[in-house]
Write a protein that holds these residues in place. Structure first.
Motif, short mmCIF file in Angstrom:
data_model
loop_
_atom_site.label_atom_id
_atom_site.label_comp_id
_atom_site.label_asym_id
_atom_site.label_seq_id
_atom_site.Cartn_x
_atom_site.Cartn_y
_atom_site.Cartn_z
N MET A 14 0.83 -1.21 0.00
CA MET A 14 0.00 0.00 0.00
C MET A 14 0.86 1.25 0.00
SD MET A 14 -3.37 -0.34 2.22
CE MET A 14 -2.78 -1.09 3.68
N GLY A 15 0.43 2.23 -0.76
CA GLY A 15 1.11 3.51 -0.74
C GLY A 15 2.36 3.57 -1.58
N THR A 16 2.75 2.46 -2.22
CA THR A 16 3.91 2.51 -3.09
C THR A 16 3.45 2.60 -4.53
OG1 THR A 16 4.03 0.15 -3.39
CG2 THR A 16 5.20 1.05 -1.54
N MET A 17 4.40 2.93 -5.41
CA MET A 17 4.01 3.05 -6.80
C MET A 17 4.14 1.71 -7.52
SD MET A 17 5.56 5.57 -9.53
CE MET A 17 6.77 4.36 -9.94
N SER A 18 5.27 1.03 -7.27
CA SER A 18 5.49 -0.21 -8.00
C SER A 18 4.72 -1.37 -7.40
CB SER A 18 6.97 -0.52 -8.03
OG SER A 18 7.56 -0.22 -6.79
N GLY A 19 4.35 -1.27 -6.13
CA GLY A 19 3.66 -2.37 -5.47
C GLY A 19 2.41 -2.83 -6.19
N PRO A 20 1.44 -1.93 -6.41
CA PRO A 20 0.21 -2.36 -7.08
C PRO A 20 0.48 -2.89 -8.48
CG PRO A 20 -0.09 -0.22 -6.09
CD PRO A 20 1.35 -0.55 -5.95
N LEU A 21 1.53 -2.41 -9.12
CA LEU A 21 1.82 -2.90 -10.48
C LEU A 21 2.25 -4.36 -10.41
CD1 LEU A 21 3.72 0.19 -11.92
CD2 LEU A 21 1.28 -0.22 -11.67
N VAL A 22 3.15 -4.66 -9.47
CA VAL A 22 3.58 -6.05 -9.31
C VAL A 22 2.42 -6.91 -8.84
CG1 VAL A 22 5.11 -7.56 -8.02
CG2 VAL A 22 5.95 -5.38 -8.85
N GLY A 23 1.68 -6.38 -7.85
CA GLY A 23 0.54 -7.12 -7.32
C GLY A 23 -0.47 -7.43 -8.41
N ALA A 24 -0.75 -6.44 -9.25
CA ALA A 24 -1.74 -6.64 -10.31
C ALA A 24 -1.24 -7.67 -11.32
CB ALA A 24 -2.02 -5.31 -11.00
N ALA A 25 0.06 -7.59 -11.66
CA ALA A 25 0.60 -8.55 -12.62
C ALA A 25 0.45 -9.97 -12.09
CB ALA A 25 2.06 -8.23 -12.90
N LEU A 26 0.80 -10.15 -10.81
CA LEU A 26 0.70 -11.48 -10.21
C LEU A 26 -0.74 -11.94 -10.15
CD1 LEU A 26 3.19 -11.59 -7.23
CD2 LEU A 26 3.19 -12.96 -9.31
N LEU A 27 -1.60 -11.06 -9.68
CA LEU A 27 -2.99 -11.44 -9.49
C LEU A 27 -3.69 -11.71 -10.81
CD1 LEU A 27 -4.48 -9.44 -6.56
CD2 LEU A 27 -3.43 -11.66 -6.67
N PHE A 28 -3.17 -11.12 -11.87
CA PHE A 28 -3.78 -11.43 -13.15
C PHE A 28 -3.24 -12.75 -13.68
CE2 PHE A 28 -4.73 -11.40 -17.57
CZ PHE A 28 -5.96 -10.80 -17.61
N LEU A 29 -1.92 -12.90 -13.57
CA LEU A 29 -1.29 -14.07 -14.17
C LEU A 29 -1.68 -15.36 -13.46
CD1 LEU A 29 2.36 -13.22 -15.12
CD2 LEU A 29 0.44 -13.81 -16.58
N ILE A 30 -1.71 -15.32 -12.13
CA ILE A 30 -1.91 -16.58 -11.40
C ILE A 30 -3.25 -17.22 -11.74
CG2 ILE A 30 -2.09 -17.59 -9.10
CD1 ILE A 30 0.10 -15.68 -8.23
N PRO A 31 -4.37 -16.49 -11.62
CA PRO A 31 -5.64 -17.14 -11.99
C PRO A 31 -5.67 -17.51 -13.47
CG PRO A 31 -6.03 -15.07 -10.87
CD PRO A 31 -4.59 -15.12 -11.18
N ASN A 32 -5.03 -16.69 -14.28
CA ASN A 32 -5.06 -16.94 -15.71
C ASN A 32 -4.30 -18.21 -16.07
OD1 ASN A 32 -4.03 -16.51 -18.59
ND2 ASN A 32 -5.63 -14.96 -18.34
N LYS A 33 -3.19 -18.44 -15.36
CA LYS A 33 -2.36 -19.60 -15.69
C LYS A 33 -2.81 -20.84 -14.95
CE LYS A 33 0.78 -17.62 -18.28
NZ LYS A 33 1.09 -18.05 -19.64
N LEU A 34 -3.55 -20.66 -13.87
CA LEU A 34 -3.92 -21.83 -13.08
C LEU A 34 -5.34 -22.27 -13.37
CD1 LEU A 34 -2.32 -21.16 -9.60
CD2 LEU A 34 -1.41 -22.38 -11.54
N GLN A 35 -5.75 -22.18 -14.63
CA GLN A 35 -7.14 -22.48 -14.90
C GLN A 35 -7.47 -23.94 -14.70
OE1 GLN A 35 -7.76 -20.64 -18.65
NE2 GLN A 35 -8.28 -18.69 -17.70
N PHE A 36 -6.42 -24.80 -14.69
CA PHE A 36 -6.69 -26.22 -14.48
C PHE A 36 -7.25 -26.46 -13.09
CE2 PHE A 36 -2.58 -25.48 -12.68
CZ PHE A 36 -2.53 -26.32 -11.58
N MET A 37 -7.06 -25.48 -12.18
CA MET A 37 -7.57 -25.70 -10.82
C MET A 37 -9.08 -25.53 -10.75
SD MET A 37 -4.73 -24.13 -8.35
CE MET A 37 -5.43 -24.94 -6.92
N GLY A 38 -9.64 -24.98 -11.80
CA GLY A 38 -11.10 -24.90 -11.88
C GLY A 38 -11.70 -24.19 -10.70
N GLU A 39 -12.61 -24.91 -10.04
CA GLU A 39 -13.37 -24.27 -8.96
C GLU A 39 -12.50 -23.92 -7.77
OE1 GLU A 39 -16.28 -27.11 -8.07
OE2 GLU A 39 -17.05 -27.18 -10.12
N TYR A 40 -11.38 -24.61 -7.63
CA TYR A 40 -10.58 -24.38 -6.45
C TYR A 40 -9.67 -23.17 -6.60
CZ TYR A 40 -12.29 -28.90 -5.15
OH TYR A 40 -13.12 -29.92 -4.83
N GLN A 41 -9.74 -22.58 -7.78
CA GLN A 41 -8.86 -21.47 -8.08
C GLN A 41 -8.97 -20.34 -7.04
OE1 GLN A 41 -9.40 -20.43 -12.15
NE2 GLN A 41 -8.67 -18.39 -11.69
#
Lengths: 610, 343
Positions: free
Chosen positions: A539-566
């Motif tokens: 919170m309150g940093t500039m690069s933090g949300p950018l990294v957080g957003a990249a991770l939060l987008f990639l992880i669900p996107n790449k882990l689609q095999f987990m289906g409902e447990y995602q």
């Protein structure tokens, strides 16, 4: 009785084992050699075949060059070897571990071990048994195990623990010993010391180093986004996670931060250049798509960071502003389904989108910002849902025909910016830049605007007023800050920035529907994920949300095999991260001081923010 | 005894007072509880006024009424002749700054940033100028920073400007709170227990600091429990007991008043009916029992008596000072007044 006989030995053990590792029986020099040897062997084994068939993805059957997961093990093995060499004080490698090598070695060995054993296990399970391993597979398993054992046997400074009270009952003693064990276990991976100050370097060298760091970051990111199958992505997460921790422990990261802090503007410019290079590393538009979505998500998260991170206003309905911007742009885009037949040029549409969001921000903020804390969160959550439901119902039957109801506004035309058609492919310097890459560049531009707004507003009279209100609203009021006004500015500014991103989003996705703007859902730009990106990143940093957003987008996107447990896995990961790194991946220096009061942290803060 | 000498010039100074703060009949009720009842208080420029009273007497509530944190149920507060608005940020803008009883710094901001926040009302740069960063913005930021550093030098924290506020030792946090309040260029500063939890040396230093603040032309109203501190420091002391002003006068008058002693020692107030409040006027020096003469007239219990006793006191005391001194006072005294007007 046993307890009594054990008790006298308890204080004695720390004295004798002052400098042993977690695995006590291996002498230190052997442990160090073991680590080095294990690391080197790991590197070598990555050039062997690990399995006999190409049925396991990534083609690990080739002698001579590493492929797929082997590459990740190779990187982790290299890190281990280099850190081990550095711990011997070999000339030319000492710069690698400014904060001491042992902590870094442990984590690097762990990275190699986890990735290698994950690979071996995945091969065995997927192909039906360890029979399918070639000798190379066994070699890498043994090598990484040896390296890990060696690393764990490396000495560390044991924290002082209190012996268990012999008068306690058995369960209490057990708990006490367990907590003692945990303390020393944690200390085993603790930092070995504060990093050496970087020697003064000529500016061009420093700039070169920054460029190198950015290049590595771009490389890691591009590799992560391009992982083609689940095993590779999971391996990437393991390697990157532990590898990042290892580099952090070695003190290199602090030195890099020191450098980037010194040349902040340059670093930001460099980061944008690196990001702009991303589409050129791709051969088709497939991953540029992910890139655009990540950028949209990250831009909105950064906007939210003004509201949450700086002003401390917990907004759980933030995605509504993205929706307002997207709908506003869609309605004036000349889409056939839009009830308004207007087609504004893009610059006008973007202004309309941002202005509409701004107005909504003020309208929603004015009544709600009189509340504090949890109440504000509840009310904003409600307004977020009100937006979605209102859009759903203004379909001509339940209400006036504005938004086309749940069908949304479809077939939004591509942008045409002074003759540059965003829908068509363009060739720049021999590279083909597709539709999504075009939007990627546009989004990058918008993100640059948001970054500028974030930095400049944060470091000013109004930014200080935001932080003051976050820290103590009563005291801030007593200092003459008009709390309501200042909070409303933060809210409206955040809304306008989200609206800005929304205008592009409408064009990228072709369609806007109310279901894109949920409070929580499996697809990232929703309020819960946005907040998670901010909190996770820092919170309150500039690069933090950018990294957080990249991770939060990639992880669900790449882990689609987990289906409902995602979502479940995702939630679990969030809980763990909040438990072990509450200040976020990229901590605000302030927050780091706040959450780790007991650790030795520098008392001063050279320059606020990150 | 440096204190006595400083006090000596203190008495000479208020020869030219202008009423800075004028609270009349301030009453604060919370539901059925009356926390502050009909309290009058004036502070003139160049004066240090103390407010004492046992715990729970309503001192902090009265402070909150003065600073707009609470809106008084009855009565009004004037600052330099103007009725104060009921919002605390407007009160600060008008020229009254305060500190808090339990330190309320912005913990995760640096020392310098804390003081810069205090400059908020005296600067105007909004969002647009922050985004565009014109020359005006840079000039204003530089000016704010310069003023903030001056204040840090004034309290002796200039070397810790980049430390986080929460990492400062206790005494320095108190000082920083004062510097933050001073940053808004106030004409009156309200200090809520500035020496609570301090050791004797720190208390001495705080005393010197408050005298220095007074010498800057800023009137001071201070709540404190440390009696030695209060009586060394203050030109006048008001005693608040159970929400009502018991007595107001110089140190000796207050120190020797039996009801004050009774209030602190826990004897019921009704016990000593014969004395009365209207004591006061800063003049009488060594007359411990002066008020007793007036006491005979009103016959009710102590509480109502006081209120009746006070109303005559106020008008009599004020015009006398005001008429003679106000014109001459304006000019020498406070450098801040110019800024106040444009705020």
């Amino acid at each position: 009785m046993t307890t009594i006989s054990e008790n006298p030995t308890a204080p004695a053990t720390p004295a004798t084992t002052e400098a042993t590792g977690l695995i006590g029986f291996i002498p230190v020099h052997i442990a160090r050699a073991l680590t080095l040897g294990g690391g080197a062997l790991t590197v070598a084994s990555c050039f062997l075949a690990w399995t006999w068939t190409a049925r396991f993805p990534g083609d690990l059957t080739v002698y001579g060059y590493p492929g797929g997961l082997q590459l990740q093990v190779l990187v982790a093995g290299l890190l281990t070897t280099l850190f081990a060499l550095s711990s011997y004080g070999i000339k030319g490698t000492r710069w690698l571990t400014p904060a001491g090598a042992d902590g870094a070695i442990k984590l690097a060995a762990l990275a190699a071990f986890a990735t290698a054993w994950y690979t071996v296990a995945a091969i065995s399970i997927q192909l039906g048994g360890p029979v399918n391993l070639e000798p190379g597979g066994a070699v890498v398993a043994v090598a990484t195990l040896l390296a890990l054992v060696g690393a764990l046997a490396l000495p560390f400074e044991r924290p002082a623990t209190h012996p268990a009270d012999p008068e306690d009952n058995g369960w209490d003693q057990f708990k006490h010993r367990a907590s003692n064990g945990l303390t020393s276990f944690k200390a085993a991976f603790g930092t070995t010391g504060t990093p050496r100050r970087l020697p003064p370097l000529p500016t061009p060298v420093e700039i070169l180093i920054i460029a190198g760091v950015l290049a590595v970051a771009l490389g890691v990111f591009t590799y992560g986004i391009g992982t083609e199958y689940d095993e590779l992505f999971i391996g990437f997460l393991i390697t990157a996670g532990f590898g990042f921790a290892a580099v952090n422990k070695s003190g290199l990261l602090q030195q890099a931060t020191q450098l980037t802090g010194k040349h902040q503007n340059l670093t930001i410019a460099g980061a944008f250049i690196a990001a702009a290079l991303f589409p050129f590393t791709q051969t088709d538009d497939q991953y540029a798509t992910l890139g655009v979505y990540i950028l949209i998500f990250a831009t909105v998260a950064l906007g939210l960071n003004i509201v949450v991170g700086l002003a401390g206003l917990l907004d759980l309905g933030y995605v509504a502003f993205l929706g307002v911007g997207a709908y506003a742009a869609a309605l004036v885009s000349g889409a056939p389904t839009s009830p308004f037949g207007v087609h504004l040029p893009f610059w006008a549409a973007i202004l309309v989108g941002a202005a509409a969001s701004l107005v909504f921000g003020v309208l929603i903020g004015a009544p709600t910002l009189r509340l504090r804390g949890d109440y504000l969160a509840i009310v904003t959550l409600g307004f977020g849902e009100i937006f979605r439901i209102a859009v759903m119902n203004t379909d001509g039957t339940s209400g006036p025909d504005i938004t086309n109801g749940s069908n949304g506004i479809a077939s939004i035309p591509n942008l045409d910016f002074f003759g540059f058609d965003f829908g068509a492919e363009h060739t720049i310097a021999g590279f083909t830049i597709g539709r999504f890459a075009n939007y990627f560049f546009l989004m990058l531009l918008i993100m640059a605007v948001v970054v500028l707004v974030f930095r400049r507003s944060g470091d000013s009279r109004i930014g200080r007023a935001w932080v003051a209100i976050r820290e103590d609203e009563t005291a801030a009021l007593a200092m003459g800050i008009n709390g309501f006004r200042v909070k409303l500015i933060a809210f409206a500014l955040g809304a306008a920035l989200a609206g800005l991103a929304g205008t592009v989003q409408a064009h990228v996705t072709y369609t806007v529907t109310p279901e894109q703007y949920l409070f929580a859902g499996p697809i990232p730009p929703n309020s819960a994920f946005l907040l998670a990106a901010v909190v996770l990143g820092g919170m309150g940093t500039m690069s933090g949300p950018l990294v957080g957003a990249a991770l939060l987008f990639l992880i669900p996107n790449k882990l689609q095999f987990m289906g409902e447990y995602q979502l479940f896995a995702f939630g679990l990961a969030l809980v763990l991260i909040m438990r072990f790194r509450p200040e976020g991946i990229i901590p605000n220096r302030r927050n780091q001081l706040e959450f780790h009061e007991k650790d030795e942290t520098p008392a001063t803060l050279a320059k606020a923010g990150a | 005894m440096t204190t006595t000498t400083t006090k000596a010039d203190a008495t000479t100074e208020p020869a030219t007072p202008e009423t800075v703060l004028d609270a009349r009949g301030v009453t604060m009720r919370f539901g059925g509880l009356t926390a502050v009842r009909d309290v009058d208080l004036t502070v003139r420029s160049g004066e240090i006024v103390g407010l004492i009273g046992p715990n729970g007497a309503g001192k902090t509530t009265f402070f909150n009424c003065l600073t707009g944190l609470y809106v008084p149920t009855e009565g009004e507060v004037r600052y330099k002749g103007q009725v104060l608005p009921p919002k605390s940020f407007k009160v600060t803008a008008a020229g009254i700054a305060r500190t808090f009883q339990n330190i309320r710094l912005f913990n995760n901001m640096t020392v310098l940033e804390n003081v810069l926040v205090g400059r908020h009302t005296r600067t105007k740069e909004g969002l647009w100028s922050a985004l565009l960063r014109g020359p005006g913005f840079k000039k204003a930021e530089a000016a704010s920073e310069k003023r903030a550093m001056e204040l840090l030098e004034f309290i002796g924290l200039q070397d810790k400007a980049q430390h986080l506020a929460k990492n400062l030792p206790y005494g320095e946090q108190r000082k920083l709170e004062i510097a933050r309040a001073l940053a808004s260029d106030p004409g009156l500063i309200l200090l809520d227990e500035p020496t609570a939890g301090m050791n004797p040396q720190e208390t001495r230093a705080a005393e010197e600091l408050i005298f220095a603040i007074r010498d800057m032309g800023i009137a001071v109203l201070v709540i404190e429990h440390d009696m030695r501190f209060i009586f060394n420091l203050c030109d006048r002391v008001a005693v608040l007991v159970q929400g009502q002003k018991l007595i107001e006068g110089d140190s000796q008058t207050v120190q020797s008043d039996e009801r004050v002693i009774a209030a602190y020692l826990g004897e019921p107030i009704e016990g000593d009916a014969p004395t009365d409040a209207p004591a006061d006027t800063p003049a009488p020096a060594g007359t411990p029992k002066a008020p007793a003469t007036e006491a005979g007239a009103p016959e009710e219990a102590a509480a109502p008596k006081e209120t009746t006793g006070k109303s005559p006191e106020k008008p009599s005391e004020k015009p006398s000072e005001k008429s003679s001194e106000k014109p001459s006072e304006d000019t020498p005294h406070d450098p801040a007044s110019g800024k106040e007007n444009d705020a």
